[in-house]
Design an enzyme around this catalytic site. Structure first.
Site, short mmCIF file in Angstrom:
data_model
loop_
_atom_site.label_atom_id
_atom_site.label_comp_id
_atom_site.label_asym_id
_atom_site.label_seq_id
_atom_site.Cartn_x
_atom_site.Cartn_y
_atom_site.Cartn_z
CG ASP A 1 9.53 11.40 10.98
OD1 ASP A 1 9.58 12.60 10.72
OD2 ASP A 1 9.20 10.53 10.16
CB ALA A 24 13.13 6.86 2.22
CD GLU A 25 14.10 5.70 6.55
OE1 GLU A 25 14.92 4.98 7.13
OE2 GLU A 25 14.36 6.81 6.08
CB ALA A 26 9.60 0.51 5.79
CE LYS A 27 10.02 -2.54 -1.72
NZ LYS A 27 10.37 -3.67 -2.58
CB VAL A 28 3.48 0.20 4.42
CG1 VAL A 28 2.24 -0.06 5.27
CG2 VAL A 28 4.52 0.96 5.23
CB ILE A 49 -1.00 0.04 1.18
CG1 ILE A 49 -0.31 -0.26 2.50
CG2 ILE A 49 -2.16 -0.91 0.95
CD1 ILE A 49 -1.23 -0.08 3.69
CD GLN A 105 9.20 1.00 -2.76
OE1 GLN A 105 8.51 0.47 -3.62
NE2 GLN A 105 10.48 0.70 -2.56
#
Lengths: 199, 259, 365
Positions: free
Chosen positions: B167, B18-22, B14, B16
């Site tokens: 953050d 910089a750090e992770a794909k969700v 759902i 993407q």
């Protein structure tokens, strides 16, 4: 008995809740005996008790138990089991400390266990009559998992997981408050999920 | 294929970053009496390997960060902060599964555009007219100042537990309405760490203040409501944190520089 | 210069009616530089000359302000003469004289500013004080053609992630303690690497021979990094019982090359990570690396891999423009001069502290 499938582990997990269990002592002794038995007879004895026998009063919800099951399957696939089998690992995963003996004493079957949640992990290739095998070991009433909510001992869970002084529950003093139960269920489920990185 | 990779492949991507794909996912098939089929949906966050980073460094970092994130979440849960619960953790592959939150990001509710995959590239995005006419908050039967109070309350509880978010933005907060709990704000995690320092807590608030200023123009009074609620809940520390916040605002950023 | 930005706004710079020429003088650290730049009516920019002389100290020693200033005083006449000669122009042809106002080391900055003032009076040319960091950014943009990149500025004194927004180069992330160049240089001194041509260059060569990655603290906080802990840890490894100053091939041991390798891999990974975070935040696909450490090919390579994964690209310059130089001061100075900026003689001071985001970037849309 109820069954779910973890496709990514190519495994089925069978769960059954037994109430009015009468032979907790016998089951425990069978497990101990089987663990050291030798030869083909030993294999058969081990297969007969090849389940996770979990004391149901310490289980807050099916999700709580399934989280332990998932993490145990994961540990098995990564060859990082802390105990001998995926079934004993489920019991270990439920316990808040890493002490295996303590985990078995608290969350495993013991002499006066009156309700048991029995778990069997079956790899897709195996073909077994799991329910029959469960009934052969446990003398008790097989009931739907939804009955678990009448079994859970919330104050014992709070004690073992040391939740009584947590800010999340201190505002809810009444031990029968369902809101308090929901929070406890969330805390123990989350804890079991992250136990592998908790310290 | 490892089980976790297989799980990711069966899930729906759902977002993407910089750090992770969700991903949205389900852990199992089948039904347990008293629960929904396939159980509850969960959100998987996959911290994928960075090709530029040495493989050894990748795996140590991933493990460390998963541990840090899940410990922060656990600390928040224990302290009654509204955060998603944990559902699975695979530190080796860099995946955590958390509770799926059905709700809307505070960023969108305050009238800013939804983030696409990442930042919109514009520091001055304004709410469009249509959104102004149909207040998105109406759907939640609430007002922006109420949402601000909820935000301040959650951050205060989090700081009281010595968790620093790292953050804080309105994109990292979700508004959820449940019949039994009413409206709540939930905080999403990622860069968090544990610290008891007032300085770190002040910087956390300052980051949110800047995020407000850039994402929600004319939001100064709103942010004050956040601080008011914060000071009430975390009253013990507010004096020190508030003073530090003034300091941080004055110097703008962290240090002056020597060539 | 690019006439348009990605938002389609036109550049505030007016088209020139003739060539404009500027001399730039730089001496904020141990490099002394002079360069002449030309802006033409057709929008082109020409580097007429770019001369540099570096103060090199013996291995194990850093450069002290007093000695560096002395070096600059000894060499500046020669460096300027060479720059003018190479450009083939007279002082009288210049439109302005640009010098580094800061940030940097006080004494070296002053020694160069003094010469700039003198030349300004002698030849009646306006002075333009320039921010050193803005000089790096403008020269980098000009040489690479990057339009609106996220800038990673990495040198002996600075470590910043910068993005342009509304007439400012805004600092999105930076080091919370020491600069990356400082970290590398100090480690070079610990293992007694030569300062010729620069300690950073020698670390890079040494790192190419390294194989083993030793564990070092990796500290990023949002878009900021902390580098002092990693320096301490790398130094501590030189007292480890498995450390061998010369490779013996024994199992389990490690060498200066391994330490240089580990230091670079870890520090650069941190820098690439915060740069990527800034790119994600802003939604930019371009990254420009400037500053002395920007010459490092491993850093460029890692940044390139990251940018490619994001569907973007990295821009970097070689040592002529990465390492401190006079031409970048001329470039940034001439841009602001064209927007009407001048530094009055009475205001032509230097400052050791001068933040990148203090400068009004009037020449960009």
């Amino acid at each position: 008995m109820e069954t779910i499938t973890y496709n990514n582990f190519e495994a089925k997990v069978h769960l059954a809740l037994f109430t009015s269990v009468e032979n907790g002592k016998e089951i425990r002794e069978r497990i101990i005996k089987a663990s050291t038995a030798e030869g083909a007879e030993g294999d058969a004895a081990r297969e007969a008790v090849n389940f996770a026998f979990v004391d149901a009063k310490l289980i807050a919800s099916p999700r709580h138990l399934l989280t332990a099951t998932y993490q145990s399957l994961l540990a098995e696939s990564q060859e990082s089991l802390k105990t001998k089998t995926v079934h004993s690992e489920i019991i270990w995963s439920l316990n808040p400390t890493s002490n295996i003996t303590e985990a078995l004493r608290r969350f495993g079957v013991n002499d006066n266990s009156s309700t048991l949640l029995v778990v069997r992990v079956v790899k897709s290739s195996e073909n077994l009559d799991v329910e029959k095998n469960m009934k052969e070991v446990v003398q008790g009433n097989l009931v739907p998992l939804s009955e678990l909510e009448n079994v859970t001992d919330w104050s014992l869970i709070s004690k073992y997981y040391k939740l009584n002084s947590e800010v999340a529950v201190t505002g809810l003093k009444n031990p029968n408050d369902t809101k308090r139960h929901k929070i406890i269920e969330e805390l123990v489920t989350s804890f079991v999920a992250m136990k592998s990185v908790s310290s | 294929m490892t089980p976790t990779v297989a799980l990711l492949e069966s899930s729906t991507l759902i977002r993407q970053g910089a750090e992770a794909k969700v991903y949205k996912s389900y852990l199992y098939d089948g039904q347990i009496s008293g629960s929904d089929a396939r159980g509850e949906p969960i959100l998987l966050k996959y911290r994928f390997n960075k090709q530029y980073r040495h493989p050894t460094l990748n795996s140590t970092l991933t493990r460390q960060r998963i541990a840090q994130e899940t410990r922060s979440l656990m600390k928040c849960l224990r302290s009654g902060v509204h955060v998603p619960g944990l559902r699975m953790v695979d530190a080796q592959e860099g995946v955590i599964g958390i509770e799926w939150i059905e709700g809307e990001s505070v960023r969108v509710l305050l009238g800013a555009e939804d983030e696409e995959t990442e930042g919109t590239g514009d520091t001055s995005d304004l709410p469009d007219l249509e959104q102004l006419e149909h207040d998105p908050l109406a759907k939640f039967n609430t007002t922006s100042s109420h949402v601000m109070r909820l935000i301040g309350t959650e951050i205060a509880k989090m700081h009281a537990a010595d968790v620093i978010h790292g953050d804080l933005t309105t994109s990292n907060m979700m508004l959820r309405q449940r019949s039994d709990e009413g409206t709540e704000v939930l905080i999403d995690f990622g860069l968090s760490y544990v610290s008891a320092l007032a300085e770190d807590k002040a910087v956390d608030l300052y980051v949110l203040e800047r995020a407000f200023a850039s994402t929600h123009p004319d939001s100064e009074p709103l942010f004050q409501t956040v601080l008011d609620a914060y000071s009430k809940i975390n009253s013990k520390e507010w004096k020190a944190v508030g003073r530090k916040l003034d300091e941080v605002r004055l110097r703008g950023r962290k240090r002056s520089m020597v060539g | 210069m690019p006439g348009k930005t990605r938002r389609g706004l036109s550049s505030p710079l007016k088209q020139l009616d003739r060539d404009y020429l500027a001399l730039g003088l730089e001496g904020s650290a141990n490099k002394l530089g002079a360069g002449v730049i030309k802006h033409s009516p057709d929008g082109s920019v020409t580097v007429m000359s770019n001369i540099r002389h570096t103060y090199i100290t013996p291995p194990g020693e850093g450069f002290q302000p007093r000695d560096t200033a002395q070096h600059h005083r000894d060499w500046i006449i020669k460096v300027i003469q060479d720059a003018m000669k190479q450009a083939g122009i007279e002082m009288s042809a210049l439109d302005c004289i640009c010098y580094t106002k800061g940030p940097g080391m006080g004494a070296p900055l002053q020694s160069v500013a003094f010469v700039a003032r003198t030349l300004s009076l002698l030849y009646k040319k306006p002075l333009v004080g320039v921010n050193h960091c803005v000089g790096h950014i403008e020269m980098g943009r000009e040489i690479t053609g990057a339009q609106n990149p996220i800038v990673l500025y990495v040198s002996g004194g600075n470590t910043q992630v910068i993005a342009y927004s509304q007439q400012r180069y805004r600092i999105f992330g930076e080091t919370l303690d020491i600069a990356v160049g400082n970290c590398l240089d100090r480690f070079a001194r610990v293992i007694n690497l030569s300062n010729d041509p620069s300690p950073g260059y020698n670390i890079e060569q040494e790192a190419k021979k390294g194989k083993r990655l030793l564990s070092l603290p990796y500290t990023t906080k949002g878009m900021d990094v902390s580098l002092s802990g990693i320096l301490t840890s790398t130094e501590a490894y030189t007292f480890d019982k498995n450390y061998r100053p010369i490779d013996t091939g024994e199992e389990g041991t490690f060498t200066p090359a391994d330490l240089c390798f580990s230091l670079q891999e870890t520090v650069f990974a941190m820098l690439v990570e915060i740069t990527e975070r800034a790119m994600a935040h802003i939604g930019s696909k371009e990254v420009l690396i400037v500053g002395g450490v920007g010459c490092n090919e491993r850093l460029q390579e890692m940044m390139g891999i990251m940018a490619k994964e994001r569907g973007g690209q990295v821009f970097a310059t070689d040592e002529r423009f990465c390492i401190d130089n006079g031409i970048m001061i001329a470039q940034a100075g001439l841009l602001s001069y064209r927007m009407g900026f001048q530094t009055a003689l009475s205001k032509s001071t230097c400052t050791q502290r001068f933040r990148t985001d203090e400068v009004a970037v009037t020449w960009r849309a």
